[in-house]
Design a protein around this motif. Structure first.
Motif, PDB file in Angstrom:
ATOM      1  N   VAL A   1       0.970   3.676   4.200  1.00 41.38           N
ATOM      2  CA  VAL A   1      -0.336   3.769   3.538  1.00 41.38           C
ATOM      3  C   VAL A   1      -0.152   3.891   2.025  1.00 41.38           C
ATOM      4  O   VAL A   1      -0.842   3.242   1.240  1.00 41.38           O
ATOM      5  CB  VAL A   1      -1.152   4.961   4.078  1.00 41.38           C
ATOM      6  N   ILE A   2       0.816   4.696   1.635  1.00 39.89           N
ATOM      7  CA  ILE A   2       1.065   4.857   0.191  1.00 39.89           C
ATOM      8  C   ILE A   2       1.438   3.510  -0.417  1.00 39.89           C
ATOM      9  O   ILE A   2       0.873   3.071  -1.418  1.00 39.89           O
ATOM     10  CB  ILE A   2       2.211   5.854  -0.048  1.00 39.89           C
ATOM     11  N   LEU A   3       2.409   2.859   0.219  1.00 37.04           N
ATOM     12  CA  LEU A   3       2.849   1.567  -0.313  1.00 37.04           C
ATOM     13  C   LEU A   3       1.683   0.601  -0.376  1.00 37.04           C
ATOM     14  O   LEU A   3       1.508  -0.143  -1.341  1.00 37.04           O
ATOM     15  CB  LEU A   3       3.955   0.985   0.566  1.00 37.04           C
ATOM     16  N   SER A   4       0.862   0.610   0.674  1.00 32.38           N
ATOM     17  CA  SER A   4      -0.225  -0.365   0.739  1.00 32.38           C
ATOM     18  C   SER A   4      -1.264  -0.136  -0.341  1.00 32.38           C
ATOM     19  O   SER A   4      -1.672  -1.076  -1.014  1.00 32.38           O
ATOM     20  CB  SER A   4      -0.900  -0.321   2.099  1.00 32.38           C
ATOM     21  N   THR A   5      -1.695   1.117  -0.513  1.00 38.88           N
ATOM     22  CA  THR A   5      -2.697   1.343  -1.558  1.00 38.88           C
ATOM     23  C   THR A   5      -2.151   0.853  -2.887  1.00 38.88           C
ATOM     24  O   THR A   5      -2.870   0.263  -3.683  1.00 38.88           O
ATOM     25  CB  THR A   5      -3.062   2.835  -1.707  1.00 38.88           C
ATOM     26  N   LEU A   6      -0.866   1.084  -3.098  1.00 31.64           N
ATOM     27  CA  LEU A   6      -0.314   0.684  -4.386  1.00 31.64           C
ATOM     28  C   LEU A   6      -0.199  -0.820  -4.533  1.00 31.64           C
ATOM     29  O   LEU A   6      -0.634  -1.387  -5.526  1.00 31.64           O
ATOM     30  CB  LEU A   6       1.053   1.335  -4.598  1.00 31.64           C
ATOM     31  N   HIS A   7       0.380  -1.495  -3.539  1.00 27.89           N
ATOM     32  CA  HIS A   7       0.600  -2.914  -3.832  1.00 27.89           C
ATOM     33  C   HIS A   7      -0.645  -3.764  -3.590  1.00 27.89           C
ATOM     34  O   HIS A   7      -0.786  -4.822  -4.179  1.00 27.89           O
ATOM     35  CB  HIS A   7       1.829  -3.485  -3.133  1.00 27.89           C
ATOM     36  N   GLN A   8      -1.560  -3.302  -2.725  1.00 23.46           N
ATOM     37  CA  GLN A   8      -2.816  -4.059  -2.619  1.00 23.46           C
ATOM     38  C   GLN A   8      -3.500  -4.067  -3.977  1.00 23.46           C
ATOM     39  O   GLN A   8      -3.994  -5.089  -4.437  1.00 23.46           O
ATOM     40  CB  GLN A   8      -3.751  -3.452  -1.570  1.00 23.46           C
ATOM     41  N   SER A   9      -3.534  -2.915  -4.637  1.00 24.40           N
ATOM     42  CA  SER A   9      -4.174  -2.888  -5.950  1.00 24.40           C
ATOM     43  C   SER A   9      -3.288  -3.531  -7.008  1.00 24.40           C
ATOM     44  O   SER A   9      -3.783  -4.140  -7.955  1.00 24.40           O
ATOM     45  CB  SER A   9      -4.553  -1.466  -6.340  1.00 24.40           C
ATOM     46  N   ALA A  10      -1.978  -3.449  -6.821  1.00 23.68           N
ATOM     47  CA  ALA A  10      -1.081  -4.061  -7.807  1.00 23.68           C
ATOM     48  C   ALA A  10      -1.272  -5.575  -7.858  1.00 23.68           C
ATOM     49  O   ALA A  10      -1.152  -6.190  -8.919  1.00 23.68           O
ATOM     50  CB  ALA A  10       0.372  -3.729  -7.495  1.00 23.68           C
ATOM     51  N   LEU A  11      -1.584  -6.172  -6.701  1.00 19.12           N
ATOM     52  CA  LEU A  11      -1.827  -7.627  -6.725  1.00 19.12           C
ATOM     53  C   LEU A  11      -2.965  -7.948  -7.679  1.00 19.12           C
ATOM     54  O   LEU A  11      -2.961  -8.968  -8.359  1.00 19.12           O
ATOM     55  CB  LEU A  11      -2.176  -8.121  -5.322  1.00 19.12           C
ATOM     56  N   GLY A  12      -3.972  -7.069  -7.717  1.00 20.61           N
ATOM     57  CA  GLY A  12      -5.052  -7.266  -8.674  1.00 20.61           C
ATOM     58  C   GLY A  12      -4.591  -6.956 -10.090  1.00 20.61           C
ATOM     59  O   GLY A  12      -4.928  -7.665 -11.036  1.00 20.61           O
ATOM     60  N   ALA A  13      -3.771  -5.892 -10.204  1.00 23.35           N
ATOM     61  CA  ALA A  13      -3.315  -5.475 -11.534  1.00 23.35           C
ATOM     62  C   ALA A  13      -2.489  -6.558 -12.214  1.00 23.35           C
ATOM     63  O   ALA A  13      -2.360  -6.577 -13.432  1.00 23.35           O
ATOM     64  CB  ALA A  13      -2.515  -4.184 -11.429  1.00 23.35           C
ATOM     65  N   LEU A  14      -1.928  -7.478 -11.425  1.00 20.55           N
ATOM     66  CA  LEU A  14      -1.183  -8.589 -12.026  1.00 20.55           C
ATOM     67  C   LEU A  14      -2.037  -9.312 -13.055  1.00 20.55           C
ATOM     68  O   LEU A  14      -1.552  -9.777 -14.079  1.00 20.55           O
ATOM     69  CB  LEU A  14      -0.793  -9.609 -10.947  1.00 20.55           C
ATOM     70  N   PHE A  15      -3.340  -9.395 -12.763  1.00 21.69           N
ATOM     71  CA  PHE A  15      -4.210 -10.191 -13.623  1.00 21.69           C
ATOM     72  C   PHE A  15      -4.680  -9.421 -14.842  1.00 21.69           C
ATOM     73  O   PHE A  15      -5.335 -10.000 -15.708  1.00 21.69           O
ATOM     74  CB  PHE A  15      -5.401 -10.719 -12.810  1.00 21.69           C
ATOM     75  N   LEU A  16      -4.350  -8.129 -14.899  1.00 21.99           N
ATOM     76  CA  LEU A  16      -4.706  -7.366 -16.095  1.00 21.99           C
ATOM     77  C   LEU A  16      -4.082  -7.999 -17.333  1.00 21.99           C
ATOM     78  O   LEU A  16      -4.591  -7.857 -18.433  1.00 21.99           O
ATOM     79  CB  LEU A  16      -4.226  -5.914 -15.957  1.00 21.99           C
TER      80      LEU A  16
END
Ligand code: SF4
Ligand code: SF4
Lengths: 411, 306
Positions: free
Chosen positions: A197-212
């Motif tokens: 769950v920890i990993l998922s919350t982070l990388h699911q949002s990180a995929l979006g953060a790529l576009f920052l």
């Protein structure tokens, strides 16, 4: 040698039971000739030459990736859409193990398997897309770009893939018939779930953060400081919808196969579907509101009345609010059918969003961009076909939709 | 390629949470970085450029690039606005002069060698380095070919060799770092320009030169050194006679260095790593406890019934 000869019949029958579904090889092969398999074989045969082309002539031969459009369908679909859909693994596991929604227990294994296969194939898509796929492990072994969000994503996908494998291990050991390992694997499930769950919350949002890193390049209606939150929240309803979709398809495919799908469970799916639909409606509503917070935050109201704005509105109303209402309506009328339909619709909506962000609305200022090449599409369809075959292979053998007879009710 | 242990551990920590890593002094942009003091740069004076494309030819030669589709002396190339590609690290584009009757304006485009490069902060294998000399150089030996740098670069510079199946590389202007600067030379394009439209030197000096020109000829120049502050400053600077937004320059990039755009997200990661396990573990305990209580209650009820 003698010992081996003694054990041979045992090994043979093991293989026969576990791999060939208790049939002789001849029977098994004959049984493979079914319309579904034939279609799958044809798709793969069409796709294979393009696979060869990709790896002998380069990305340019099979895609429209260009200096104007760095990312195509392999990433747009394989990674950016594939990963949120695979969120179903962590959503269902945390619902049951962490939040104690034991009713949904029967959906955890299929969800973890869906998640695992989803991530595995996200990596396979990545291998198709990377210019030098054999350097895939470089960010973990050779050179560390610690300031990169993609570095985070890379590590997390690798770690999470392993975590999900551990989460799925009990099923594997039940299949192999190793009691000792199975107990060991069950013992680490909670730890693995929390870690997952920890990993998922982070990388699911990180995929979006790529576009920052792409303000001005990603259209302002989609670029937002909140994009990591958007990606995370949408992974939740993507995962819920996938759980519904998976049980729908599996139930249909395994109809009458009580040895592979527990009929009690199958009968219970409608009730669970309604529960999942309720959760999905709520999350979709949250997401819908957040999207408007994003527009308000950037003060982009004026952009709504442009052709980009129309696409944005179509996405937000057609693929977020509409499914939200459909789910709610289905829950109200206790119509599992409507909810099932809406789940597929929501999945489509997630794909639309991810393809828009990673391909359509990215580099929107550059003229003349080609979307994708037909060969690219064929390759994507081929890989998805293989993905389905792998999933089916496992469901037909391992205790996924049923309890293993030796371990009934034990977990 | 040896992996030293300290570096590896650092990477592992960073994968968990970039913020846990000791502060890196590298220009890759973990920290706000005021820049290598003696970094070099190029000042391009757009009022001097005549669009002869000699710089393009010189670049082509020194980098051993394939011959161009349209020869360097063919003016028809200006009919389209071009971008840099794997075959051309620099391109000159023509823009109509917004002043009525004025001559067209030519703009040379190439990597800006940002002080805090977006490409470098994007790369998951740290293939880009801002060298102390100012050039942003690329190491093809580690590049995996994900093309995130292309997505990140605010100037649309890096190009990829899509048609090379075995050793595709990112291609962009190197400021002639390996070929010339490291040997004490100056970039080939700068040297080749017959109009002296470009000046090579210490960036701090170039800014002084640019300011002086603008100050002495306020009628000739707009009061803006492009690249002085854009995206946190770039090594390649421009001055112009007409406003930059008329010449295809992005004027909405802001002055914030790009690495800062993701820093907030990355620094949140360690927090999540600490808080989540506690929170989720708590939920788990809570759930377990509730079940236990339910069971006990049932037992009590059963007993009573008996
Ligand atoms: S202009 Fe683009 S490629 Fe060049 S240093 Fe800046 S971010 Fe990197
Ligand atoms: S394409 Fe290469 S240089 Fe660019 S970000 Fe990816 S690994 Fe780094």
């Amino acid at each position: 040698m003698a010992e081996y000869a003694e054990r041979r019949p045992a090994i043979q029958s093991w293989v026969r039971e576990r791999i060939f579904l208790g049939l002789s090889i001849k029977e098994y092969l004959r049984g493979l000739i079914k319309p579904f398999n034939i279609v799958a074989a044809i798709i793969i045969l069409i796709g294979l030459p393009f696979v060869v082309m990709r790896f002998t002539q380069g990305l340019g031969a099979v895609t429209h990736a260009s200096q104007d459009q760095p990312w195509g369908l392999f990433l747009g679909w394989g990674l950016f859409t594939g990963v949120p859909l695979a969120a179903t693994g962590y959503i269902m596991a945390s619902a049951v193990y962490l939040f104690g929604l034991k009713d949904y227990h029967s959906l955890v294994r299929p969800a973890v398997l869906t998640g695992f296969i989803g991530y595995l194939f996200a990596v396979i898509f990545l291998l198709f897309d990377l210019g030098r796929p054999w350097r895939l492990p470089y960010p973990m072994t050779v050179s560390f770009g610690t300031t990169s969000v993609l570095f985070l994503v890379g590590w997390h996908v690798a770690l999470y893939l392993s975590t999900q494998f551990v989460e799925f291990c009990p099923a594997v050991f039940e299949w192999i018939g190793s009691d000792r390992f199975r107990r060991w694997a069950l013992g680490v499930t909670i730890g693995a779930t929390i870690f997952g769950v920890i990993l998922s919350t982070l990388h699911q949002s990180a995929l979006g953060a790529l576009f920052l890193l792409a303000p001005g390049k990603l259209h302002p209606l989609w670029y937002s400081e909140y994009i990591p939150v958007f990606f995370f929240i949408s992974s939740i309803f993507a995962g819920l919808s996938m759980a519904i979709a998976e049980s729908t398809v599996s139930r249909r495919a395994l109809r009458g196969r009580t040895d592979r799908m527990d009929p009690v469970r199958a009968a219970n799916f409608d009730r669970l579907t309604i529960g999942l639909g309720r959760a999905a409606a709520l999350v979709l509503l949250t997401y819908f509101c957040l999207k408007w917070v994003g527009v308000a935050h950037g003060n982009h109201w004026d952009l709504l009345n442009t052709s980009w704005g129309h696409w944005f509105l179509a996405e937000v109303f057609g693929f977020v609010l509409a499914p939200c209402f459909l789910f709610a309506y289905g829950v109200r009328n206790r119509s599992a059918r409507l909810i099932r339909f809406t789940a597929f619709f929501t999945i489509l909506g997630v794909a639309v969003n991810r393809l828009t962000v990673s391909m359509i609305a990215l580099n929107w200022k550059l003229p003349h961009r080609e979307f994708f090449h037909f060969r690219e599409l064929i390759l994507v369809i081929t890989i998805i076909t293989v993905e389905i075959l792998v999933y089916r292979w496992i469901v037909n053998r391992l205790p996924v939709h049923r309890e293993h007879p030796d371990y009934g009710g034990a977990h | 390629m040896g992996i030293d242990r300290r570096k590896f551990l650092k990477a592992v920590a960073a994968a968990g949470g970039a913020g846990l890593v000791g502060k890196s002094k590298l220009a890759r942009g973990v920290e706000h970085f005021t820049g290598y003091p003696d970094r070099l740069g190029v000042l391009t004076d757009l009022t001097r450029c005549v669009g002869c494309r000699t710089c393009e030819a010189a670049c082509n030669e020194v980098n051993k690039l394939p011959p161009p589709k349209i020869p360097f002396d063919d003016q028809s190339v200006f009919e389209k606005t071009r971008r840099t590609s794997e075959r051309a690290y620099t391109v000159v584009n023509r823009y109509p002069n917004p002043k009525p009757g004025g001559p067209p304006i030519y703009v040379k485009h190439q990597c800006r060698h940002c002080d805090e490069p977006a490409c470098a902060s994007a790369c998951l294998v740290a293939a880009f380095t801002k060298t102390p000399e100012g050039a942003v150089s690329y190491n093809e030996g580690v590049c995996v070919g994900c093309r995130y740098c292309m997505t990140a670069c605010p100037f649309y510079v890096p190009a990829y060799e899509y048609n090379d199946p075995f050793s595709p590389e990112i291609k962009k202007c190197t400021m002639c770092y390996d070929t010339r600067i490291s040997k004490g030379g100056i970039p080939a394009c700068v040297e080749a320009c017959p109009m002296e439209a470009m000046t090579f030197g210490k960036r701090s000096d170039l800014i002084r030169v640019a300011r002086k020109r603008i100050l002495e000829h306020p009628d000739k120049y707009t009061d803006h050194i492009y690249g002085e502050n854009e995206v946190g400053g770039t090594s390649w600077l421009y001055i112009s006679g007409v406003p930059f937004e008329k010449l295809g320059f992005a004027t909405d990039l802001g002055t914030k260095p790009y690495p800062e755009l993701t820093r907030g997200f990355l620094s949140m990661v360690p927090g999540v790593l600490v808080i989540w396990p506690a929170l989720l573990g708590g939920f788990y305990m809570f759930t377990q406890h509730r079940e236990l209580m339910d069971e006990e209650e049932e037992e009590i009820i059963e007993e009573k019934e008996n």
